[in-house]
Scaffold this motif. Structure first.
Motif, PDB file in Angstrom:
ATOM      1  N   LEU A   9       0.860  -1.183   0.000  1.00 41.77           N
ATOM      2  CA  LEU A   9       0.000   0.000   0.000  1.00 41.77           C
ATOM      3  C   LEU A   9       0.899   1.237   0.000  1.00 41.77           C
ATOM      4  O   LEU A   9       1.610   1.508   0.975  1.00 41.77           O
ATOM      5  CB  LEU A   9      -0.897  -0.011   1.241  1.00 41.77           C
ATOM      6  N   GLU A  10       0.877   1.998  -1.088  1.00 42.40           N
ATOM      7  CA  GLU A  10       1.841   3.087  -1.254  1.00 42.40           C
ATOM      8  C   GLU A  10       1.618   4.256  -0.306  1.00 42.40           C
ATOM      9  O   GLU A  10       2.568   4.885   0.146  1.00 42.40           O
ATOM     10  CB  GLU A  10       1.817   3.599  -2.698  1.00 42.40           C
ATOM     11  N   GLY A  11       0.377   4.609  -0.029  1.00 47.35           N
ATOM     12  CA  GLY A  11       0.115   5.733   0.847  1.00 47.35           C
ATOM     13  C   GLY A  11       0.219   7.071   0.144  1.00 47.35           C
ATOM     14  O   GLY A  11       0.046   7.180  -1.073  1.00 47.35           O
ATOM     15  N   ASP A  12       0.544   8.105   0.904  1.00 48.32           N
ATOM     16  CA  ASP A  12       0.537   9.482   0.413  1.00 48.32           C
ATOM     17  C   ASP A  12       1.938  10.087   0.475  1.00 48.32           C
ATOM     18  O   ASP A  12       2.870   9.487   0.999  1.00 48.32           O
ATOM     19  CB  ASP A  12      -0.404  10.329   1.282  1.00 48.32           C
ATOM     20  N   GLY A  13       2.062  11.312  -0.026  1.00 49.45           N
ATOM     21  CA  GLY A  13       3.315  12.043   0.085  1.00 49.45           C
ATOM     22  C   GLY A  13       4.483  11.286  -0.511  1.00 49.45           C
ATOM     23  O   GLY A  13       4.469  10.891  -1.682  1.00 49.45           O
ATOM     24  N   ALA A  47      -5.584   8.757  -2.884  1.00 48.07           N
ATOM     25  CA  ALA A  47      -5.904   8.110  -4.164  1.00 48.07           C
ATOM     26  C   ALA A  47      -7.180   7.289  -4.053  1.00 48.07           C
ATOM     27  O   ALA A  47      -8.049   7.341  -4.930  1.00 48.07           O
ATOM     28  CB  ALA A  47      -4.737   7.228  -4.609  1.00 48.07           C
ATOM     29  N   ALA A  48      -7.309   6.528  -2.965  1.00 42.25           N
ATOM     30  CA  ALA A  48      -8.525   5.726  -2.769  1.00 42.25           C
ATOM     31  C   ALA A  48      -9.733   6.619  -2.514  1.00 42.25           C
ATOM     32  O   ALA A  48     -10.836   6.335  -2.994  1.00 42.25           O
ATOM     33  CB  ALA A  48      -8.324   4.759  -1.603  1.00 42.25           C
ATOM     34  N   HIS A  49      -9.533   7.697  -1.788  1.00 43.58           N
ATOM     35  CA  HIS A  49     -10.655   8.596  -1.498  1.00 43.58           C
ATOM     36  C   HIS A  49     -11.190   9.222  -2.781  1.00 43.58           C
ATOM     37  O   HIS A  49     -12.411   9.358  -2.960  1.00 43.58           O
ATOM     38  CB  HIS A  49     -10.218   9.681  -0.515  1.00 43.58           C
ATOM     39  N   GLY A  53     -14.210   7.159  -2.415  1.00 41.88           N
ATOM     40  CA  GLY A  53     -14.799   7.927  -1.336  1.00 41.88           C
ATOM     41  C   GLY A  53     -14.363   7.565   0.061  1.00 41.88           C
ATOM     42  O   GLY A  53     -14.928   8.057   1.043  1.00 41.88           O
ATOM     43  N   THR A  54     -13.361   6.707   0.186  1.00 40.50           N
ATOM     44  CA  THR A  54     -12.820   6.373   1.501  1.00 40.50           C
ATOM     45  C   THR A  54     -11.318   6.148   1.378  1.00 40.50           C
ATOM     46  O   THR A  54     -10.832   5.690   0.333  1.00 40.50           O
ATOM     47  CB  THR A  54     -13.486   5.122   2.097  1.00 40.50           C
ATOM     48  N   GLY A  86     -15.286   9.769   4.972  1.00 39.49           N
ATOM     49  CA  GLY A  86     -14.377   8.746   4.448  1.00 39.49           C
ATOM     50  C   GLY A  86     -12.921   8.936   4.791  1.00 39.49           C
ATOM     51  O   GLY A  86     -12.070   8.198   4.292  1.00 39.49           O
ATOM     52  N   GLY A  87     -12.604   9.899   5.654  1.00 36.27           N
ATOM     53  CA  GLY A  87     -11.205  10.186   5.968  1.00 36.27           C
ATOM     54  C   GLY A  87     -10.667   9.379   7.133  1.00 36.27           C
ATOM     55  O   GLY A  87     -10.293   9.930   8.173  1.00 36.27           O
ATOM     56  N   LEU A  88     -10.610   8.086   6.997  1.00 40.19           N
ATOM     57  CA  LEU A  88     -10.092   7.198   8.038  1.00 40.19           C
ATOM     58  C   LEU A  88      -8.575   7.100   7.968  1.00 40.19           C
ATOM     59  O   LEU A  88      -7.976   7.218   6.890  1.00 40.19           O
ATOM     60  CB  LEU A  88     -10.703   5.805   7.882  1.00 40.19           C
ATOM     61  N   ASN A  89      -7.950   6.857   9.101  1.00 41.44           N
ATOM     62  CA  ASN A  89      -6.503   6.638   9.144  1.00 41.44           C
ATOM     63  C   ASN A  89      -6.216   5.176   8.793  1.00 41.44           C
ATOM     64  O   ASN A  89      -6.520   4.287   9.590  1.00 41.44           O
ATOM     65  CB  ASN A  89      -5.975   6.962  10.540  1.00 41.44           C
ATOM     66  N   PRO A  90      -5.643   4.898   7.622  1.00 36.80           N
ATOM     67  CA  PRO A  90      -5.408   3.493   7.237  1.00 36.80           C
ATOM     68  C   PRO A  90      -4.555   2.722   8.240  1.00 36.80           C
ATOM     69  O   PRO A  90      -4.798   1.539   8.488  1.00 36.80           O
ATOM     70  CB  PRO A  90      -4.706   3.618   5.884  1.00 36.80           C
ATOM     71  N   SER A  91      -3.575   3.397   8.828  1.00 35.68           N
ATOM     72  CA  SER A  91      -2.720   2.716   9.798  1.00 35.68           C
ATOM     73  C   SER A  91      -3.518   2.269  11.008  1.00 35.68           C
ATOM     74  O   SER A  91      -3.448   1.109  11.437  1.00 35.68           O
ATOM     75  CB  SER A  91      -1.584   3.656  10.229  1.00 35.68           C
TER      76      SER A  91
END
Length: 364
Positions: A9-13, A47-49, A53-54, A86-91
């Motif tokens: 999972l690449e994530g952000d930034g 990217a997923a959001h 939408g989440t 939909g702004g959940l913390n994936p970690s």
């Protein structure tokens, strides 16, 4: 035939950059040691959001449960929209969903680094599923709330079960280290009930391991002691928020937060995750240090080896760690956070090159 299926999972930034560097090293390990690795990628974060939408879709959580291990890039969860949008913390979501109760964070000063680094060789064992973290301590709803515009309240959850198992994880780790010493960090002089419960369980586990030295230090004193002489500590066990702060301090003292590996581990699942954040201010510039995630991936290989899923994983992990030391010994390869001029890609390739050139090959 042995092998392991990893969810990436690449994530952000800077996530995509350091994940790419980590894949370079893992692909080299796979070819060198015949690990039989397979990879699956999925979108999380912004990217997923944008797509669904989440920030952490349910299929990604299901894929994480089905994988042998997860590699998670940094996420910009502070910048996400509200949870209701939909702004959940994936970690945090994955730590809860997979019951990754132990966050293992080594801090080790590499040979040849120089500069302001201290002689540090310790591991913080951080409880990962409760504490003051608002996304982890309630069955439903957040653990902090605001009854009126001028009052905010937070709930801290400390359970006997979580305290016992994180203490057991710390003592098990200390059994395999030369110093064989566990330090429990707390604030029981103020949080008498919650930190008192934590210490009850640490003391009970200490009694069952008489060959391991055990002591207790207040959190504020511990911060001072680490700055003064981090070399006196071996395994630090503590609750969620204390461990988050202390492990970052120890990592920076050892050379850079960019060097700090981190493994989130449970009974059935484990997730490699860089100890630092997504650093959007340097994203796309090739300046990010990939070592934290590379070192975390090595910890995941070790965990898989210990479970018998990946017998050659420990040998590959050792080669990665040696490759990191060799790569950052060269100023031209080090990234700017280490005082060098190297790039994310160059540093990852240098680690991979060491693995390819010096590690024993299958069938050799």
């Amino acid at each position: 035939m042995s092998g392991a299926h990893l969810l990436v999972l690449e994530g952000d930034g800077i996530g995509p950059e350091i994940v790419a560097g980590t894949r370079t090293v893992l692909d080299t390990c796979d070819a060198t040691f015949g690990l039989g690795l397979s990879f699956e990628t999925a979108e999380i974060g912004f990217a997923a959001h944008r797509s669904v939408g989440t920030t952490i879709p349910d299929p990604v959580i299901a894929a994480a449960r089905g994988a042998d291990g997860v590699i998670l890039g940094p996420v910009s969860h502070n910048e996400y929209p509200p949870v209701a949008e939909g702004g959940l913390n994936p970690s945090g979501v994955l730590r809860k969903a997979l019951d990754l109760y132990a966050n293992i964070r080594p801090a080790l000063t590499p040979e040849g680094l120089g500069g302001s680094a201290r002689a540090v060789d310790l591991v913080t064992v951080r409880e990962n599923t409760e504490g003051f973290y608002a996304d982890r301590n309630m069955f439903e709803g957040p653990g902090e709330f605001r009854p009126d515009p001028d009052l905010a309240l937070a709930i801290r959850k400390i359970s006997r079960r979580a305290c016992r198992r994180i203490a057991e994880a710390a003592f098990a780790l200390a059994e395999a280290r030369p110093a064989r010493h566990v330090t429990a960090v707390h604030k029981a002089n103020v949080l008498r009930i919650s930190d008192g419960l934590f210490l009850e369980e640490c003391r009970a586990v200490a009694e069952a391991h008489p060959a391991i030295a055990y002591d207790e230090v207040l959190i504020d004193a511990m911060a001072a002691h680490l700055v003064r002489d981090a070399g006196r500590y071996d395994v630090i066990v503590t609750t969620n928020m204390y461990g988050d702060i202390l492990s970052d301090l120890a990592a920076e003292l050892s050379g850079s937060l960019g060097l700090a590996g981190s493994l989130n581990a449970g009974e059935e699942h484990a997730m490699a995750q860089a100890q630092h954040g997504s650093a959007p201010d340097i994203a796309g510039q090739g300046r990010a240090n990939p070592v934290s995630l590379i070192a975390s991936a090595a910890m995941l290989l070790d965990w898989l080896a210990q479970r018998g899923t990946l017998p050659a994983g420990a040998e590959a992990a050792a080669a990665i760690r040696a490759g990191i030391v060799a790569a950052i010994a060269e100023p031209g390869t080090r990234t700017p956070d280490l005082g060098g001029t190297g790039t994310t890609t160059a540093l990852a390739q240098a680690v991979a090159g060491y693995v390819a050139d010096t590690a024993p090959r299958t069938g050799g």
